[in-house]
Write an enzyme that holds these catalytic residues in place. Sequence first.
Site, PDB file in Angstrom:
ATOM      1  N   GLU A   1       0.758  -1.031  -0.237  1.00  0.00           N
ATOM      2  CA  GLU A   1       0.145  -0.176  -0.026  1.00  0.00           C
ATOM      3  C   GLU A   1       1.089   1.103  -0.431  1.00  0.00           C
ATOM      4  OE1 GLU A   1      -3.578  -0.246  -1.417  1.00  0.00           O
ATOM      5  OE2 GLU A   1      -3.460  -1.631   0.775  1.00  0.00           O
ATOM      6  N   HIS A   2      -0.170   2.421  -0.462  1.00  0.00           N
ATOM      7  CA  HIS A   2       1.380   3.289  -0.790  1.00  0.00           C
ATOM      8  C   HIS A   2       2.848   3.241  -1.474  1.00  0.00           C
ATOM      9  CE1 HIS A   2      -2.047   7.219   0.350  1.00  0.00           C
ATOM     10  NE2 HIS A   2      -2.028   5.462   1.411  1.00  0.00           N
TER      11      HIS A   2
ATOM     12  N   ASP B   1      -4.562   0.235 -10.094  1.00  0.00           N
ATOM     13  CA  ASP B   1      -5.617  -0.586  -9.911  1.00  0.00           C
ATOM     14  C   ASP B   1      -5.708  -0.828 -11.558  1.00  0.00           C
ATOM     15  OD1 ASP B   1      -5.363   0.943  -7.249  1.00  0.00           O
ATOM     16  OD2 ASP B   1      -6.623   2.684  -7.954  1.00  0.00           O
TER      17      ASP B   1
ATOM     18  N   TYR C   1      -3.357  12.062  -0.133  1.00  0.00           N
ATOM     19  CA  TYR C   1      -2.280  10.993  -0.229  1.00  0.00           C
ATOM     20  C   TYR C   1      -1.237  11.925  -1.418  1.00  0.00           C
ATOM     21  CZ  TYR C   1      -2.120   7.849  -4.209  1.00  0.00           C
ATOM     22  OH  TYR C   1      -2.054   6.728  -5.410  1.00  0.00           O
TER      23      TYR C   1
HETATM   24  C1  GLA Z   1      -4.966   4.204  -4.788  1.00  0.00           C
HETATM   25  C2  GLA Z   1      -4.500   4.844  -6.188  1.00  0.00           C
HETATM   26  C3  GLA Z   1      -3.100   3.698  -6.029  1.00  0.00           C
HETATM   27  C4  GLA Z   1      -2.458   2.959  -4.986  1.00  0.00           C
HETATM   28  C5  GLA Z   1      -3.619   3.625  -3.516  1.00  0.00           C
HETATM   29  C6  GLA Z   1      -2.389   3.592  -2.538  1.00  0.00           C
HETATM   30  O1  GLA Z   1      -5.944   3.584  -4.368  1.00  0.00           O
HETATM   31  O2  GLA Z   1      -5.230   4.790  -7.011  1.00  0.00           O
HETATM   32  O3  GLA Z   1      -2.363   3.668  -7.282  1.00  0.00           O
HETATM   33  O4  GLA Z   1      -1.577   4.461  -4.617  1.00  0.00           O
HETATM   34  O5  GLA Z   1      -4.517   4.754  -3.216  1.00  0.00           O
HETATM   35  O6  GLA Z   1      -1.979   1.866  -1.824  1.00  0.00           O
END
Ligand code: GLA
Length: 369
Positions: A18-19, A155, A207
């Site tokens: 994540e991130h 994603d 974010y």
């Molecule tokens: C969002 C972004 C992804 C990723 C996540 C965190 O969902 O769209 O690309 O960075 O946050 O992991």
Amino acid sequence: MAPANLAAAPGRVNLIGEHIDYHRLAVLPIALDRRVTVEFHERGDNTIRASSLGYGEREFEWTEDLQRAPKGDWENYLRAAARAITGKWGVGRGIEARVSSDLPAAAGLSSSSALIVAFSLALLKANGREASFADLMEILPEGEQFVGTRGGGMDHAASLASRAGCASWIEFDPIAVRHVPIPRDWRFLIAHSLTTAEKSGAARDEYNARRAAGTAALSRLGAKSYREALDPGLAKGLTDRHEHDSFLHVVTESLRVRQAVAAMEAADAGTFGKLLLESHASLRDRLKVSSPALDRLVDCAMESGAMGARLTGAGFGGCAVVFAGEGDVAAVRDGLVARYYVERAEFDPLAHLIDAHASDGALGKSASR
Ligand code: GLA
């Protein structure tokens, strides 16, 4: 009228990693069996018209230089798809489309990327264009920036190239997806915290701030990419607390992804569960993207017999992913209802406590590395 054509793209849930995708480090999501579906007819002109039950009808001309619709309007996702295609293949014929979805929005399950993926595939099909996974990965993550968010590509890759029964081990530079079979008796639940993280609002600034701190840490260390800086010991050289903590999160999370893939391959559920908990702790304490609701949800899952749980997606609300053995998953579900959802009137089991079945991505079996 001829029967409608179909294009569909699933949402995703990230198991771990994540991130870190925006720092070009590998991640491990699965595609869900919930998706955005676009039923469409091609048109003879360049008008794009789309309707959606929840969001209403929109119409615009597909031109070379599409501008933004008002902020927050869902038309921007349709425009983003058309614009992304224009950049590579030019303007094409429009479509008459009906958009539907069984993916909860603003839950960290990537409903917005799924919409852009599905709508792009519909426009490409209507224009007889064959696009490869690599072509789509070149234009779609970038294209989503038009809506105001620029994620890392996880994603779109998960939505396009996942395979049923497998987790997608996604690497960047170059983009590659390896399909890791999920042991048969492993189960994943997606539990909604019932707090939402609208990607276009305050959560977006948060974010972007995390992304900026991680990037600043890297340049402070004089490294060109995180790939060449995957050593937690380097954090000693960082005096700014945000940069220090962000760096440590990114590096340790990347190492956890590798360990999680090995644990999955060895069907070592104990290690996999522990890694999910460590990931959550790092997101909570270092990156500070969790929330009291998400922390509580993770605790409730563990008290109910889960093997691991963590917030999933960008955080600040949205969902947790919960890992349980086949024999325990019913008890974990009941436990979550009794411990977390019981006093929350808005709880709807069909929308908020979902079995995550790893499904094929939009490109189906043909998706490649
Ligand atoms: C969002 C972004 C992804 C990723 C996540 C965190 O969902 O769209 O690309 O960075 O946050 O992991």
